[in-house]
Design an enzyme around this catalytic site. Structure first.
Site, short mmCIF file in Angstrom:
data_model
loop_
_atom_site.label_atom_id
_atom_site.label_comp_id
_atom_site.label_asym_id
_atom_site.label_seq_id
_atom_site.Cartn_x
_atom_site.Cartn_y
_atom_site.Cartn_z
N TYR A 31 9.55 -5.50 2.21
CA TYR A 31 8.17 -5.09 2.00
C TYR A 31 7.87 -5.09 0.51
O TYR A 31 8.44 -4.31 -0.25
CB TYR A 31 7.91 -3.70 2.59
CG TYR A 31 7.98 -3.62 4.11
CD1 TYR A 31 8.05 -4.77 4.89
CD2 TYR A 31 7.96 -2.39 4.75
CE1 TYR A 31 8.12 -4.69 6.27
CE2 TYR A 31 8.03 -2.30 6.14
CZ TYR A 31 8.10 -3.46 6.89
OH TYR A 31 8.17 -3.36 8.27
N SER A 76 2.46 -2.60 14.90
CA SER A 76 1.17 -3.22 15.22
C SER A 76 0.55 -2.63 16.48
O SER A 76 0.08 -3.36 17.37
CB SER A 76 1.31 -4.74 15.39
OG SER A 76 0.04 -5.37 15.40
N LEU A 110 -2.24 -1.39 16.88
CA LEU A 110 -3.66 -1.71 16.95
C LEU A 110 -3.91 -3.21 16.92
O LEU A 110 -5.04 -3.66 16.74
CB LEU A 110 -4.42 -1.03 15.79
CG LEU A 110 -4.42 0.50 15.82
CD1 LEU A 110 -5.16 1.05 14.61
CD2 LEU A 110 -5.05 1.03 17.11
N LYS A 132 -12.60 -3.72 15.08
CA LYS A 132 -13.07 -4.25 13.80
C LYS A 132 -13.80 -5.59 13.92
O LYS A 132 -14.63 -5.93 13.10
CB LYS A 132 -11.88 -4.44 12.86
CG LYS A 132 -11.29 -3.18 12.28
CD LYS A 132 -10.20 -3.53 11.29
CE LYS A 132 -9.59 -2.29 10.67
NZ LYS A 132 -8.51 -2.64 9.69
#
Length: 343
Positions: free
Chosen positions: A53, A207, A209, A217
């Site tokens: 990351y 993940s 969402l 969105k």
């Protein structure tokens, strides 16, 4: 928030985890600190990061926050991962003892801790014998460098093989799996969830969402723009706009989520997160919020109790399709049997 065991371990974590993939990239250090402050203030005690990351920067930011917040740090369970490239050489990636020894020490240094509570293999490595990886992890547990270990993005047979090799060799057992899992991606229910349930392993869904789709969105047939992940890159990976927009099922699921959200007076994101948290084997749901506003809305899902009817409707509209082998949808019936007999 709810407290749950970290898979088949005695460690206790909150059922909502703060993911840190955005730290050092989409979120500055100041913004990252604000996210961790808000998460800790809400009672969360589980942070998930990885060496790749932001090329290690995420771990460094988490480490500096832990140092600056010693009281919160005492209660925080820290998870990280290793496997992907951290250099250009042939031994700068993978699950070999050679690479994992370097990767783990580097993660410990960036986090500035003596022990990583949960160390996860970020993906399968077909070139390294599973015995080599598991022996390294068992040694790391014995040395006190990690508390527990788990996997991420493994298939069902890979999970089962690792579990049984560990048992046969007397190694410490894996406790968790971190898979993609949400109302738009439920294929893990065919093989992976049963493998984890059989092994007593907990799921840490990432993940939840669907890259923002399940937060409402995006609009049908309107390519995203602006400061969202797909607005910045509509073709972004598995969340890409065009393929999902073309699927009627995507919009059926989103419409159902929004209907239930309206009935409860909550956001679509909260409904989607509450569904994931209610699924079998799920230990903690990884939140990937980019702002404190998003995070606070996500954390509010802890107060949402979906009804049995809500869950049934969401299950129905998002039900994953069964591949043709062995018998297509009819094959699902063969995964169990009626105790009273008959077909």
């Amino acid at each position: 928030m709810q407290y749950r065991n970290l898979g088949n371990s005695g460690a206790v974590i909150t059922h909502l985890c703060l993911g840190t993939m955005t730290f050092g990239n989409e979120a500055s250090e100041k913004e990252s600190f604000a996210l961790m402050d808000a998460y800790a203030a809400a009672g969360g005690n589980f942070l998930d990061t990885a060496d790749v990351y932001s090329a290690g920067v995420s771990e460094e930011i988490v480490g500096r926050w832990l140092k600056a917040n010693p009281d919160a740090a005492k209660q925080m369970v820290i998870a990280s991962k290793g496997r992907f490239p951290m250099g250009k050489g042939p031994n700068d990636l993978g699950l070999s003892r050679r690479h994992l020894a370097d990767a783990l020490d580097a993660s410990l240094a960036r986090l500035d801790v003596d022990r990583i509570d949960l160390y996860q293999m970020h993906a399968w490595d077909a070139l390294t014998p599973i015995e080599e990886t598991l022996r390294f992890l068992d040694d790391a547990v014995s040395a006190g460098k990690i508390g527990y270990y788990g996997f991420s993005n493994y298939l069902g047979w890979q999970i089962t093989k690792a579990v049984h090799v560990a048992k046969a060799q007397g190694f410490a057992a894996p406790v968790t799996l971190q898979p993609q899992y949400n109302l738009l991606v439920r294929d893990i229910e065919h093989e992976i969830v049963p493998a984890c349930l059989d092994a007593g392993m907990g799921l840490l869904p990432w993940s939840p969402l669907g890259g923002g789709w399940l937060a409402g969105k995006y609009k049908r047939d309107t390519v995203p723009t602006g400061s969202t992940r797909l607005g910045e890159d509509p073709g972004r990976g598995m969340e890409a706009y065009a393929p999902r927009n073309a699927q009627e099922k995507t919009w059926d699921v989103i419409e159902t989520v929004q209907k239930i959200a309206t009935a409860h007076g909550v956001s679509a994101a909260q409904v989607s997160l509450a569904w994931v948290a209610a699924q079998p084997a799920v230990t903690s749901v990884i939140l990937g919020a980019r702002t404190t506003k998003q995070l606070k809305d996500n954390l509010a899902s802890a107060d949402l109790k979906l009804t049995d009817d809500d869950l049934a409707e969401l299950d129905r509209v998002s039900r994953p399709e069964m591949d043709d082998y062995p018998y297509g949808p009819a094959g699902i019936d063969q995964r169990n049997r009626n105790i009273a007999g008959g077909r």
